[in-house]
Design an enzyme around this catalytic site. Structure first.
Site, PDB file in Angstrom:
ATOM      1  N   ASP A 205       0.813  -1.217   0.000  1.00 45.70           N
ATOM      2  CA  ASP A 205       0.000   0.000   0.000  1.00 45.70           C
ATOM      3  C   ASP A 205       0.848   1.268   0.000  1.00 45.70           C
ATOM      4  OD1 ASP A 205      -2.522   1.092  -0.195  1.00 45.70           O
ATOM      5  OD2 ASP A 205      -2.763   1.352   1.969  1.00 45.70           O
ATOM      6  N   SER A 259     -27.492  -3.056  -3.980  1.00 44.43           N
ATOM      7  CA  SER A 259     -27.377  -3.800  -2.731  1.00 44.43           C
ATOM      8  C   SER A 259     -27.443  -5.308  -2.930  1.00 44.43           C
ATOM      9  CB  SER A 259     -28.470  -3.362  -1.751  1.00 44.43           C
ATOM     10  OG  SER A 259     -29.754  -3.448  -2.358  1.00 44.43           O
TER      11      SER A 259
END
Length: 576
Positions: A205, A259
């Site tokens: 990262d 969703s």
């Protein structure tokens, strides 16, 4: 500060059972007559009142019991809220009134419309509108007398001390990108807040050139594409990535959806009084941080079994990602779930699709599932004015395809799903008992649907409705949108990507389940009565893959002949 944050989160929890999960669901109170705040109050007080029956104790003891079930820190916040509202609730419940009326009494429900919105049955003595209003007025007076002053529900996010926290939540919920992403490559090594639950784990990262799905540049020392295959084969002097991955047809998995694609799920134990315990809310932080979604178990990007969260969700896991990874282990971690609760074609076109991370020149191609199966016809609005028109749907999807055509690598494929026929929801559940009514068998799904419509917070007024006419009108519009999408795809060619129409698999999943003797209600989320559950997600992955094999076999990449060597050398390839 910690306590203030916990109070915020607990107030969110109050609203959680009926979240519409739209753009700012964490920060807004929505609807009428008190909206989500009213519903959350009625459910929490209802659970406490049911605990009095289960444990043969007073309402005061049951409220205290409920607080003790919450995780460390939350319990203290709960006690603070009970200190504020408890006396009023206790005074009203001890008068043998309903949890709904207790919430009207303390001001979290509003009597704005002639009819009192109620989830629990009204007393059979007098259910006239005049009697309802009279009972509400009496409850308000009773609650105020219990504490000597009116109740005021605080607007927490306007408090200077916690405004920055709310702003952080808003930023996270707006961007749909990892909140913790040091190198800004849209991948993270943190599970929640749109991290590795949603996208393949970032193996570095601190380096924006190292992320899942990237063409390998130099994997002699470092794993530049995070698939767990790196290093040099001493017998050949070549990297393992070059020998076992390059040229094998690597392909990532992406879902752009709503969703359903995100796999929205609220544990039914949260609303079942007899199941409440300290273990019930053990994963509360994790669930909140993932927006009540379970993308790591979904039919598109699921990658892990449910055993880790056995208290919250159960059922098998299968996904399009796992099927592509099985064909080629070099696809390890190459998935992105860009699904957002409440997404529809307009929001996908305006903002959501830009959360996708894929470089046209540097990354492998992907199979993108465009999954918008209901919100273009669903909302809390009690008319058709907020339904997407066929022309709008055509234009929105065309713009989405045009954008993806400019950013996706060559040979990428878009599978565009049609909308479902949501009448299956009411037909399957209407006379079943909802979890909140399980103690006494006094709340059906039909009653829950009507209650949410009274508060104007239903995820889908049209389909979650006891009025058959509205259910039919909603399905008619959904089928019109499907025809518009089919027309767009059949008459339009895009330069860089192939766009294919895929009939919605939900109906086929339900048909097969019923043919094997299963009940359709067993495939629907028990709390919201709206989404496919874990079992349905696994079945959807299989049915979708079968449809692809039958209809579009040419898009399925070949099996990597080096899979066994990769597994033997790299085991789980660094996991997830």
């Amino acid at each position: 500060m910690k306590l203030v944050l916990l109070i915020i989160v607990f107030s969110i929890l109050l609203q959680s059972p009926v979240l519409l999960a739209k753009k700012h669901w964490l920060l807004q109170q929505r609807g009428a007559n008190g909206g989500t705040t009213c519903a959350g109050c009625a459910i929490i007080v209802g659970l406490a009142e049911q605990l009095t029956q289960i444990y043969n104790e007073s309402i005061a003891d049951s409220l205290a019991r409920f607080c003790k079930y919450l995780p460390s820190g939350f319990e203290e916040a709960c006690k603070m809220l009970i200190t504020e509202y408890g006396p009023g609730i206790i005074a009203i419940i001890e008068k043998k009134e309903t949890p709904d009326l207790a919430c009207y009494g303390i001001g979290l429900c509003k009597h704005d419309s002639p009819q009192m919105c109620h989830i629990f049955p009204l007393p059979t003595v007098d259910i006239s509108l005049a009697a309802q209003r009279s009972r509400v007025i009496s409850a308000i007076k009773l609650a105020e007398n219990s504490r000597g002053r009116p109740f005021v529900f605080p607007d927490l996010c306007n408090e200077p001390v916690i405004k920055s926290i709310c702003d952080l939540i808003k930023q996270f919920s707006d961007d749909h990108e990892p909140l913790i992403d040091l190198d800004k490559d849209k991948f993270s090594d943190v599970h929640t807040f749109r991290g590795t639950s949603w996208r393949g784990k970032d193996c570095n990262d601190l380096n924006a050139k190292m992320y899942p799905g990237r063409y390998s540049t130099d994997d002699a020392v470092a794993d530049t594409n995070c698939n767990g295959v790196y290093g040099i084969d001493s017998s050949t002097g070549r990297t393992y990535e070059e020998q076992w991955c390059n040229g094998t047809g690597q392909m990532g998995t992406v879902v752009l959806g709503d969703s359903v694609g995100a796999h929205f799920h609220i544990p039914p134990e949260w609303l079942t009084a007899k199941d409440l315990s300290i273990a019930t809310f053990a994963d509360l932080f994790f669930i909140l941080e993932n927006e009540f979604d379970w993308p790591m178990l979904s039919f598109t990007t699921g990658y892990i079994s449910d055993s880790k969260w056995k208290n919250d969700i159960t059922g098998p896991t299968d996904s399009l990602y796992l099927k592509l990874r099985k064909r080629n282990r070099c696809n390890h971690r190459d998935f992105q779930n860009i699904a957002v609760n409440g997404a529809r074609s307009s929001s996908m076109n305006n903002t959501i699709m830009r959360s996708l991370s894929r470089h046209k020149s540097f990354d492998h191609p992907v199979i993108v599932t465009l999954e918008l199966v209901g919100n273009d016809v669903c909302s809390a609005h009690q008319d058709t004015s907020h339904m997407t028109t066929p022309k709008e749907f055509y234009d929105n999807n065309h713009a989405i395809f045009q954008y993806l055509d400019t950013v996706l690598p060559p040979k990428s494929v878009i599978l565009a799903n049609g909308l479902v026929d949501g009448r299956i929801l009411y037909n399957s559940l209407h006379n079943h008992i909802h979890p909140i009514g399980s103690t006494r068998g006094d709340v059906t799904y039909a009653q829950m649907y009507d209650y949410l419509n009274c508060l104007q917070v239903s995820p889908c007024f049209g389909w979650m409705n006891s009025n058959e006419t509205w259910r039919n009108i909603t399905t008619e519009r959904a089928m019109q949108l499907n025809e518009a999408l089919k027309s767009l795809i059949s008459n339009t060619t895009y330069k860089n990507v192939k766009v294919l129409y895929l009939n919605t698999t939900v109906e086929e999943v339900f048909r097969r389940w019923e043919a094997k003797g299963g009940k359709m209600s067993d495939l629907i989320e028990p709390v919201d009565g709206f989404h496919p559950n874990q079992q349905a997600n696994a079945l959807t992955a299989n049915v979708t893959w079968e449809m692809i094999e039958k209809t579009y076999p040419e898009i399925i990449p070949p099996i990597n002949p080096f899979n066994n060597l990769i597994e033997k050398k790299f085991k789980d390839q660094g996991g997830y």
